[in-house]
Design a protein around this motif. Structure first.
Motif, PDB file in Angstrom:
ATOM      1  N   THR A  33      -1.589  35.428 -59.480  1.00 32.14           N
ATOM      2  CA  THR A  33      -0.171  35.406 -59.852  1.00 32.14           C
ATOM      3  C   THR A  33       0.638  36.308 -58.917  1.00 32.14           C
ATOM      4  O   THR A  33       0.282  37.472 -58.723  1.00 32.14           O
ATOM      5  N   LEU A  34       1.720  35.769 -58.359  1.00 33.98           N
ATOM      6  CA  LEU A  34       2.577  36.533 -57.452  1.00 33.98           C
ATOM      7  C   LEU A  34       3.992  36.551 -58.006  1.00 33.98           C
ATOM      8  O   LEU A  34       4.605  35.501 -58.228  1.00 33.98           O
ATOM      9  N   ASP A  35       4.516  37.756 -58.223  1.00 33.84           N
ATOM     10  CA  ASP A  35       5.854  37.933 -58.776  1.00 33.84           C
ATOM     11  C   ASP A  35       6.793  38.416 -57.671  1.00 33.84           C
ATOM     12  O   ASP A  35       6.698  39.551 -57.201  1.00 33.84           O
ATOM     13  N   ALA A  87      -2.585  39.891 -60.975  1.00 39.75           N
ATOM     14  CA  ALA A  87      -1.160  39.693 -60.704  1.00 39.75           C
ATOM     15  C   ALA A  87      -0.612  40.794 -59.798  1.00 39.75           C
ATOM     16  O   ALA A  87      -1.010  41.960 -59.914  1.00 39.75           O
ATOM     17  N   LEU A  88       0.294  40.410 -58.920  1.00 38.08           N
ATOM     18  CA  LEU A  88       0.939  41.352 -57.996  1.00 38.08           C
ATOM     19  C   LEU A  88       2.446  41.146 -58.047  1.00 38.08           C
ATOM     20  O   LEU A  88       2.939  40.024 -57.927  1.00 38.08           O
ATOM     21  N   LYS A  89       3.183  42.242 -58.244  1.00 34.65           N
ATOM     22  CA  LYS A  89       4.647  42.227 -58.171  1.00 34.65           C
ATOM     23  C   LYS A  89       5.057  43.062 -56.979  1.00 34.65           C
ATOM     24  O   LYS A  89       4.655  44.223 -56.862  1.00 34.65           O
ATOM     25  N   VAL A  90       5.856  42.498 -56.086  1.00 36.63           N
ATOM     26  CA  VAL A  90       6.185  43.173 -54.838  1.00 36.63           C
ATOM     27  C   VAL A  90       7.562  42.746 -54.363  1.00 36.63           C
ATOM     28  O   VAL A  90       8.029  41.639 -54.679  1.00 36.63           O
ATOM     29  N   ASN A  91       8.204  43.619 -53.604  1.00 37.00           N
ATOM     30  CA  ASN A  91       9.482  43.289 -52.964  1.00 37.00           C
ATOM     31  C   ASN A  91       9.306  43.402 -51.455  1.00 37.00           C
ATOM     32  O   ASN A  91       9.427  44.481 -50.888  1.00 37.00           O
ATOM     33  N   THR A 110      -1.877  30.587 -58.066  1.00 36.89           N
ATOM     34  CA  THR A 110      -1.607  29.422 -58.912  1.00 36.89           C
ATOM     35  C   THR A 110      -0.312  29.577 -59.709  1.00 36.89           C
ATOM     36  O   THR A 110       0.188  28.588 -60.253  1.00 36.89           O
ATOM     37  N   THR A 111       0.213  30.803 -59.777  1.00 35.93           N
ATOM     38  CA  THR A 111       1.448  31.052 -60.526  1.00 35.93           C
ATOM     39  C   THR A 111       2.407  31.891 -59.687  1.00 35.93           C
ATOM     40  O   THR A 111       2.033  32.969 -59.202  1.00 35.93           O
ATOM     41  N   PHE A 112       3.624  31.379 -59.515  1.00 34.42           N
ATOM     42  CA  PHE A 112       4.673  32.122 -58.812  1.00 34.42           C
ATOM     43  C   PHE A 112       5.798  32.440 -59.783  1.00 34.42           C
ATOM     44  O   PHE A 112       6.212  31.582 -60.566  1.00 34.42           O
ATOM     45  N   LYS A 113       6.294  33.666 -59.722  1.00 27.11           N
ATOM     46  CA  LYS A 113       7.464  34.053 -60.506  1.00 27.11           C
ATOM     47  C   LYS A 113       8.599  34.298 -59.519  1.00 27.11           C
ATOM     48  O   LYS A 113       8.579  35.260 -58.745  1.00 27.11           O
ATOM     49  N   LEU A 114       9.584  33.411 -59.545  1.00 22.79           N
ATOM     50  CA  LEU A 114      10.635  33.424 -58.525  1.00 22.79           C
ATOM     51  C   LEU A 114      12.030  33.453 -59.130  1.00 22.79           C
ATOM     52  O   LEU A 114      13.001  33.043 -58.484  1.00 22.79           O
TER      53      LEU A 114
END
Length: 201
Positions: free
Chosen positions: A154-156, A126-130, A183-187
């Motif tokens: 997973t991309l956040d 998973a990666l969380k980025v701005n 396969t998973t986006f957190k938007l």
């Protein structure tokens, strides 16, 4: 090191030599580069994918006057040398405005480096980025596509201010086949209206 200063780096060939030295470097733990652009991304990322000592890469990009943006990237996490399932670089960017520092998004070429460094990572999930609001954030998949063979799924992009413009750009990229490994986006909290998801309908 200012890449626009010919007294420091005379040419792209000189930069390739510098990047080559970084591949096997066993002492340098922090590297600061100013004015990185697209032609530098591939040779630098190729060298740093196999570097097991550089902990932090600081990329500074001039904006207006003496102002600039700085993004600090955790190299060992991104290239997979330090095996980490979740990488959070949402707070990696800062803006220097009139000498004062404030939180900011990751700059465009820093986003390109993120995708390139992740290319060989087989442990990240998973990666969380701005990557910025609106169309800047929406274009992040174009950078992340470099990591299509990684284990990332997973991309956040929560609360980065995508809005309709950024959302439309993001979903257009998905529609063209960008980043099939995600396969998973957190938007959440991005003010996305129905028209933003139109390209997926």
């Amino acid at each position: 090191c200012d890449l626009r200063d010919k007294e420091q780096v005379r040419s792209l060939r000189s930069f390739h030599l510098l990047a080559g030295c970084l591949r096997a470097n066993a002492t340098l733990t922090c590297l600061s580069l100013r004015s990185l652009n697209n032609e530098h991304v591939e040779p630098l990322s190729e060298a740093l994918r196999w570097n097991s000592h550089l902990k932090e890469l600081k990329l500074e990009h001039p904006t207006k006057g003496n102002d600039s943006m700085v993004t600090s990237l955790p190299v060992q996490q991104l290239n997979g040398s330090r095996k980490t399932k979740t990488i959070d670089i949402s707070g990696a960017g800062e803006a220097i405005v009139s000498g004062k520092r404030e939180m900011a998004h990751c700059s465009r070429f820093a986003c390109a480096m993120v995708g390139a460094l992740l290319a060989e990572n087989s442990s990240v999930e998973a990666l969380k980025v701005n990557p910025g609001s609106a169309s800047e954030g929406g274009a992040f998949l174009e950078h992340l596509h470099r990591a299509k063979t990684s284990s990332l799924h997973t991309l956040d992009l929560s609360a980065i201010g995508l809005g309709d413009r950024g959302g439309a750009k993001l979903f257009e990229s998905l529609h063209t086949g960008m980043c099939p490994m995600i396969t998973t986006f957190k938007l959440g909290n991005n003010m996305l209206a129905d028209q933003a998801v139109g390209p997926l309908m």
